[in-house]
Motif scaffolding. Structure first.
Motif, mmCIF file in Angstrom:
data_model
loop_
_atom_site.group_PDB
_atom_site.id
_atom_site.type_symbol
_atom_site.label_atom_id
_atom_site.label_comp_id
_atom_site.label_asym_id
_atom_site.label_seq_id
_atom_site.Cartn_x
_atom_site.Cartn_y
_atom_site.Cartn_z
ATOM 1 N N PHE A 72 1.039 -1.295 0.145
ATOM 2 C CA PHE A 72 0.102 -0.361 0.304
ATOM 3 C C PHE A 72 1.039 1.267 -0.059
ATOM 4 O O PHE A 72 0.474 2.492 -0.516
ATOM 5 C CB PHE A 72 -0.795 -0.222 1.146
ATOM 6 N N ASP A 80 2.030 2.073 -3.138
ATOM 7 C CA ASP A 80 1.010 2.234 -3.835
ATOM 8 C C ASP A 80 1.215 3.782 -3.337
ATOM 9 O O ASP A 80 0.052 4.391 -4.612
ATOM 10 C CB ASP A 80 0.265 1.122 -4.474
ATOM 11 N N ILE A 90 -1.328 4.204 -1.802
ATOM 12 C CA ILE A 90 -2.827 4.353 -1.022
ATOM 13 C C ILE A 90 -2.662 4.137 0.777
ATOM 14 O O ILE A 90 -1.656 3.068 1.039
ATOM 15 C CB ILE A 90 -2.831 2.948 -1.322
ATOM 16 N N THR A 91 -2.785 4.825 1.358
ATOM 17 C CA THR A 91 -3.544 5.111 2.775
ATOM 18 C C THR A 91 -4.190 4.551 3.644
ATOM 19 O O THR A 91 -5.716 5.216 2.823
ATOM 20 C CB THR A 91 -2.455 6.494 3.271
ATOM 21 N N ASP A 95 -12.837 2.770 6.228
ATOM 22 C CA ASP A 95 -12.727 1.543 5.028
ATOM 23 C C ASP A 95 -13.236 -0.149 5.290
ATOM 24 O O ASP A 95 -12.264 -0.255 6.398
ATOM 25 C CB ASP A 95 -10.531 1.488 4.979
#
Length: 292
Positions: free
Chosen positions: A31, A34, A36-37, A42
């Motif tokens: 993540f 990429d 992405i956090t 979520d």
């Protein structure tokens, strides 16, 4: 793997609620690679380590919505909480929160708290200003219990972000609706009449099996840098947008343009002057920002 929802994140650890309980998890390195956090709210799949019963977030499901301030995912509605007294209601700030929520395409409700401190004409003033927006308005008091059940009904079957400045009673309202929470409540500073910061992190609160609430840190201001053009601002004021289609010019900013239906409706009282004046202030701010 287990499916769950992230309810809290502190210092790189994420706390995921599943059907088997809450697990402390870390996010996989992929993540970070990429960029992405993981966000509170979520929906995720986690893998549990048998060694220490902690987990790793393996997958983040597609987000239905995402807020930047506060950074949360899958919120369905925003309840903007303002107190009528201590601190006094701030219409400028209320409209700022509304613009933010409108930009995120959220359903919006307005909660006016501490009404036990108010006079009847002050309540009527709020109805006069916001009654034309069609936002549901619930008036509450944690002392008398007035409006608490109405607020619960609005929260049902939603993931709700409680937004508003510090000191207006967001945590007190949540404690009243869910006594077991015992959220820390801050005093209002006598010097500034503003609330003292008490909520230090964003957390998803399970009100019941069908209702989740995000208790967020208070805000003293909100930048409007997410609005890309001056023409976009009118879309976030519902009653202004409704009349804008009758303006002479398609890209009318409802300021100095001739034959502006919005200005005409302000004079008639169909659009509140308070909301319109806030719109003009925000418009000037956006213009100045675009200049640099």
């Amino acid at each position: 793997m287990l499916e769950g929802i992230i309810i809290k994140g502190i210092g790189g650890f994420y706390y995921v609620k599943t059907g088997e309980g809450i697990y402390e998890c870390r996010a996989r390195g992929v993540f970070r690679e990429d960029k992405i956090t993981p966000l509170i709210g979520d929906n995720v799949l986690i893998r549990i380590s048998e060694e220490d019963n902690t987990g790793y977030i393996e997958k983040i499901m597609e987000r239905k919505s995402q807020l930047m301030r506060p950074p949360v995912a899958n919120v369905t509605q925003a309840i903007i909480v303002m107190s009528i007294k201590k601190p006094d209601i701030n219409y400028w700030l209320l409209d700022r929160f509304i613009v933010m929520a409108e930009h995120q395409n959220l359903n919006i409700g307005i909660c006016i708290n501490k009404i036990d401190l108010s006079l009847e004409d002050e309540i009527q003033q709020i109805d006069k200003i916001y009654g034309k927006t069609e936002y549901p308005i619930v008036k509450t008091s944690t002392k008398s219990g007035e409006g608490i059940e109405d607020l619960k009904k609005i929260l049902k079957k939603n993931v709700t972000v409680f937004a508003g400045p510090s000191g207006v009673g967001k945590s007190s309202l949540l404690n009243r609706m869910h006594p077991g929470l015992e959220l820390k409540i801050g005093d209002v500073s006598k010097k500034t009449t503003r609330g003292k910061h008490t909520t230090r992190h964003v957390e998803l609160i399970d009100m019941d099996s069908q209702s989740f609430v995000l208790d967020t840190p208070g805000f003293s201001s909100l930048n409007l840098d997410f609005i890309e053009s001056e023409e976009d601002l009118g879309r976030y004021f519902r009653e202004i947008f409704d009349y804008s289609h009758k303006c002479k010019f398609i890209n009318c900013l409802h300021h100095k343009e001739p034959n502006c239906e919005v200005k005409r409706q302000v004079e008639k009282g169909s659009i509140s002057k308070e909301r319109y004046e806030n719109y003009l202030q925000f418009l000037g701010e956006i213009k100045n920002t675009r200049r640099f």
